[in-house]
Design a protein around this motif. Sequence first.
Motif, PDB file in Angstrom:
ATOM      1  N   GLY A 185      42.196  35.349  41.644  1.00  0.00           N
ATOM      2  CA  GLY A 185      41.182  36.106  42.067  1.00  0.00           C
ATOM      3  C   GLY A 185      41.534  37.158  42.856  1.00  0.00           C
ATOM      4  O   GLY A 185      42.257  37.663  42.614  1.00  0.00           O
ATOM      5  N   ARG A 186      40.585  38.182  42.856  1.00  0.00           N
ATOM      6  CA  ARG A 186      40.837  39.798  43.357  1.00  0.00           C
ATOM      7  C   ARG A 186      41.306  39.645  44.977  1.00  0.00           C
ATOM      8  O   ARG A 186      41.465  40.359  45.492  1.00  0.00           O
ATOM      9  CB  ARG A 186      39.972  40.616  43.469  1.00  0.00           C
ATOM     10  N   ARG A 187      40.158  38.304  45.940  1.00  0.00           N
ATOM     11  CA  ARG A 187      40.732  38.160  47.063  1.00  0.00           C
ATOM     12  C   ARG A 187      40.532  36.668  46.917  1.00  0.00           C
ATOM     13  O   ARG A 187      40.578  35.974  45.757  1.00  0.00           O
ATOM     14  CB  ARG A 187      39.867  38.714  47.905  1.00  0.00           C
ATOM     15  N   GLN A 190      35.651  33.216  47.803  1.00  0.00           N
ATOM     16  CA  GLN A 190      34.554  33.848  47.521  1.00  0.00           C
ATOM     17  C   GLN A 190      34.636  34.927  46.064  1.00  0.00           C
ATOM     18  O   GLN A 190      33.944  36.328  45.662  1.00  0.00           O
ATOM     19  CB  GLN A 190      33.453  34.794  48.582  1.00  0.00           C
ATOM     20  N   ALA A 191      35.256  34.653  45.322  1.00  0.00           N
ATOM     21  CA  ALA A 191      36.164  35.172  43.885  1.00  0.00           C
ATOM     22  C   ALA A 191      35.808  34.642  42.951  1.00  0.00           C
ATOM     23  O   ALA A 191      35.850  33.770  42.628  1.00  0.00           O
ATOM     24  CB  ALA A 191      37.808  35.924  44.457  1.00  0.00           C
ATOM     25  N   ARG A 194      40.116  35.809  37.915  1.00  0.00           N
ATOM     26  CA  ARG A 194      40.259  36.815  36.695  1.00  0.00           C
ATOM     27  C   ARG A 194      41.031  36.267  36.037  1.00  0.00           C
ATOM     28  O   ARG A 194      41.273  35.898  34.460  1.00  0.00           O
ATOM     29  CB  ARG A 194      41.884  37.849  37.547  1.00  0.00           C
TER      30      ARG A 194
ATOM     31  N   GLU B  43      27.050  38.579  47.272  1.00  0.00           N
ATOM     32  CA  GLU B  43      28.493  39.065  47.542  1.00  0.00           C
ATOM     33  C   GLU B  43      28.167  39.278  49.140  1.00  0.00           C
ATOM     34  O   GLU B  43      29.712  39.011  49.806  1.00  0.00           O
ATOM     35  CB  GLU B  43      28.702  39.961  47.042  1.00  0.00           C
TER      36      GLU B  43
END
Lengths: 294, 157
Positions: A185-187, A190-191, A194, B43
């Motif tokens: 994921g991008r972090r 909590q991603a 991808r 988020e």
Amino acid sequence: MPLFDYARASTIDEAIALLNDPRWVSRPLAGGTDLLVQVRHTKPNFQRLVDVSRIPAMRSVAREEGEIRIGAAVTYTELVESPLLCEHAACLVEAARLVGGPAIANTGTLGGNVGNGAACADGVPPLVCLDALAHVANSEGMRAVPVADLLLGPHQTALQPGDLITHFTFPLLPAGTRSVFLKIGRRNAQAIARLNVAVAGRLSADGRIEFVRVVPGSALPRLRRFTEVEDMLLGERPSTALFEAAGAAASRVMVAATGRRWSTDYKAIALQALVSRALRRVFRMQESNGTHAH
Amino acid sequence: MRIEFILNGEAVAVEAPPDITLLDLLRDYLNLTGTKEGCAVGECGACAVIKDGRLVNSCMVLAPQAEGCEIVTIEGVHAADGGPNDLQQHFIEYGAVQCGICIPGMIMAGEALLRQNPHPTRAEIRLALAGNLCRCTGYQQIVDAIEATAKGRRAQP
């Protein structure tokens, strides 16, 4: 005027009656973590939400004969906390652990993850890897659909209005099979994935791969097992070279299906690494020198 | 529709439309504005509350789904005399509060963690805060404050 009405079902029969009431266009609501974001951005295409999150029959995880049954309204947190799944579905537990932060994991459900039909859904590759069936109820009765057949493309499912996923079942993996789930994921937390991948595998007594399933997610418009990759692994002995070749093959399968897109330069390399890493984990090869550790 | 639940230990009944979130119910119908709306899409965690013992984002819970549940908001977290409790006091002492918008959610995430796990490691504290964004502090002080609270609660008889 409210945008939509709300009804709570306490049994599956009640939910089916509510969802098929011809006076309303209804849609099931479980955790709401996708649905409530959608209604904030787009006008709802339904008139009523039928809350299925408290139906007892949809909230349990159980072993029945040679299979595991997971209620569709079981949350990610409950998946992680299930000793049964920790023993028999490590890839699914690992995926649930990587969904959102605690607040989302406490709310979102496995059935919602599948029903929402996102290509990046973390719950789906493990279910396909476990050869899971989705059990769908409607006013005509029940039908069982392989999870892979339920998902037709990004946010497109074979579910019809009035349908409700009530539970999933999957046969126990052969004894000694290990399964893993990996995600980029991008972090770290909590991603949205991808790319992700679920892999299950087992070695024979003489150290050859006799069982393997490889299911990348977010890679193809329509998720499926990469049997091309599985076929090149079956009968072989685990080695770093084999798993790198398998990763490269997975990448080729993806690019052949999707064509080259803006993300392909990244995804092709990333999927190769992800698949070979997942295979090393399943077959317990150390990351550094590739020695085979039992 | 009528929605009844336990809010910060007291039974409440409120008339509200069926299509609003628990966040809107708390803020606009019950006048509890301690719970914040940050992103409204799950988020940021500024709207976090504890529902039946578990942390949830109140922006992602439909108000009628609170029916019969036990909800704790930031207004329900305080010492016996109404002042800050130990966790809130540690947030102040460790400099964990700057602009403050994330803090109600951070406190709820910290409380939810400590109720389930009285012995969290720093890594576990970070995981418990994975869904809570803070753009001021850089998180270290928040992790420190929760760690100090865990230690203090363990030391109590």
